[in-house]
Structures are given as structure tokens and as C-alpha cells.
Design an enzyme around this catalytic site. Sequence first.
Site, PDB file in Angstrom:
ATOM      1  N   SER A 150      25.729  85.382 -16.138  1.00 46.39           N
ATOM      2  CA  SER A 150      25.899  83.608 -16.652  1.00 46.39           C
ATOM      3  C   SER A 150      27.543  83.654 -16.725  1.00 46.39           C
ATOM      4  CB  SER A 150      25.246  83.663 -18.014  1.00 46.39           C
ATOM      5  OG  SER A 150      25.187  82.320 -18.405  1.00 46.39           O
ATOM      6  N   ASP A 177      22.939  86.297 -12.036  1.00 48.77           N
ATOM      7  CA  ASP A 177      23.050  84.648 -12.368  1.00 48.77           C
ATOM      8  C   ASP A 177      24.155  84.060 -12.877  1.00 48.77           C
ATOM      9  OD1 ASP A 177      20.973  82.981 -11.775  1.00 48.77           O
ATOM     10  OD2 ASP A 177      20.373  82.728 -13.678  1.00 48.77           O
ATOM     11  N   HIS A 253      16.864  82.275 -16.387  1.00 51.09           N
ATOM     12  CA  HIS A 253      18.105  82.754 -16.688  1.00 51.09           C
ATOM     13  C   HIS A 253      18.463  83.782 -17.614  1.00 51.09           C
ATOM     14  CE1 HIS A 253      22.430  82.015 -16.465  1.00 51.09           C
ATOM     15  NE2 HIS A 253      22.818  81.893 -17.714  1.00 51.09           N
TER      16      HIS A 253
END
Length: 324
Positions: A150, A177, A253
Site C-alpha cells: 500500500s 498492491d 487491498h
Amino acid sequence: MAAAPVQTSMGNPRTQQPVLESAVAVTSVFQPGKLAVEVISVDHNSQPTPPIPVLIAAPKDPGTYPVAMLLHGFFLQNRFYEQLLKHVASFGFVMVAPQFHNSLIPSPNGDADDIDATAKVTDWLAEGLPSVLPAGVEADLSKLALAGHSRGGHTAFSLALGHADTTLGFSALIGLDPVAGTGRSSQLAPAILTYEPASFDVAMPVLVIGTGLGDEKENALVPPCAPDGVNHTEFYDECKAPCYHLVAKDYGHLDMLDDDAPKLVTCLCKEGNSCKGVMRRTVAGIMVAFLKAVMGEEDADLNAILRDPGLAPTTLDPVEYRLA
């Protein structure tokens, strides 16, 4: 790095090429490895003291192992990744996960504080790891990977791009991600995305793992956690070869976090409907295959996954890579 496969992809005509000529039929990387693992918390009570607390997952068996740092996402804790860290470590890697300061209030410095803290942890490794690793376990810092999830992916790429200096060099870069802001016109500082193909000046192999649901809203009140234009797709497009991009189509996510991660946090992102353990094993297994290939010259597992993505516990689509 050992000989790499020929480029291939699923669902992406612009990257389709003949598949590699041969590959093993199966791979074991999606199940835990054979090595027992010890999890070690290192904080201000340790000497030498790390610049920020770190969580380490290391093999217990004596030996010399490559090292990988994993940077957590926004408003998350390093301990939420413990299962992922242990899985990768069980294949013979020392995993180091720093704990950044968490605040929902945006820093006026953007991501600069976390980038600087990561650089300082990197510099601490040479002196710090020998003092905390199990007896007989040594870290091979000539083989050092940098990974981030992230916002941590943005931090990792920013450091790799030279936004802070380190005494050690990196051998590989992984984005789990990765997210670089809330939208194309509102990038997190430093704004590293250029929207030009192969523009990242990163001289190392790169793996980008994406999620199929990361760009979807969980509900009408919150934005997507990995919005279009600043997520894994753009990160991969801006990588130079050799680079790899594999997307867990049916997961969200935060689905790679441990099951005990607070629901108050995980509910903000679109979730997959299947077992989170499947997602963790998928992400960890791909990481292991990549790290073995680029740091251990053992590319059979990576070749197998690229040739037959169905070996993974969940659907990988697209699967694409560029080698030159």
C-alpha cells in the site's frame, strides 16, 4: 539471477509472447517452507537500538540467509503481516518489518518521514541484526530486498529511486498492491509516478503484486483503497525490465493481512469473499518464488508460476512480465 523465462501474459494482448520452453510442473512455495521460524520484536530496549521498532521473522536453523524488508501500509501495524513474514522466512530469508508512526492526520512532509526512517533502518541492519538473530543465523546483506504494501509500496519505491541515501544497496524491489496517493492529480509527496512507460530509474528486478478489488469501493462513503491511476497497474507500467506483474483477481487491498487485524481497519477496503489465508499464501508464495530467482538463482518456482498461474491458490489475472 538465473535464466529467466520468455515474456508471457494473461488477458493483455500488448504483452503476449511465446511462453517459456520448459518449467517444473508444480511448486511448493504456496505452502510454508521447511525451516522453523522465530519472530523477534526489537525496540528501544535493544542494543544497538533501531531508529524505529522492527519486527523480525528469521529461520532458526543455523545458516546465512538473504534479507528482505517489508514496509507496512497506511495506519497499519507491522504485526498484522506476521503470517506473511513467517511464510517467506520459512524458505530461508530474514524478514525485517519496521513500525512507522501511525496517524490519520496527513503529514506536511508527505511520505518523507517514512522514507527517511526506512533508510535509517537499512543502515542499522549491519550492526543490529547480528545482535538479535538466533544463534548461528547470519544475514547476507549483499542480498537485500525492499518490499512495501500500500503506502509502504510508495515508500519502498521512493527509497529505491533515491529519495534518501543508504549505506547498503538493494538487490530487488517488491510492491504489494502499492498506492501513491488518492488519485492521479493528488499524488503523495514525493510524486514518483510520471505516467511515462518504463520511467522508473531502478536498476534491479521488480515484482508488483496487485489486487483485483483494490480499486473498488467498499461502500459509498469511502474511496477505493487502491485507486486507478496510482495503484499497481501504473507502478508496473513505469518499471524497467526485468519486472513482473501478477494480480490476485478476487481479493482486496487488505486481504493479505493476518486474520486478527482489526475489523475497524480492514472494513474500509473492499474484501474478497474467500479465505484470507489463501490470499496470504498466494502473496507469500509469489514473493518467495521471485526472491529465490533474483537472489538465489533458483528460478524454477517463478518459471512454473509464470507458465501456469493456475498453480497459485487463487486466480492470477493478469500475469505479465518484461525481461528486456
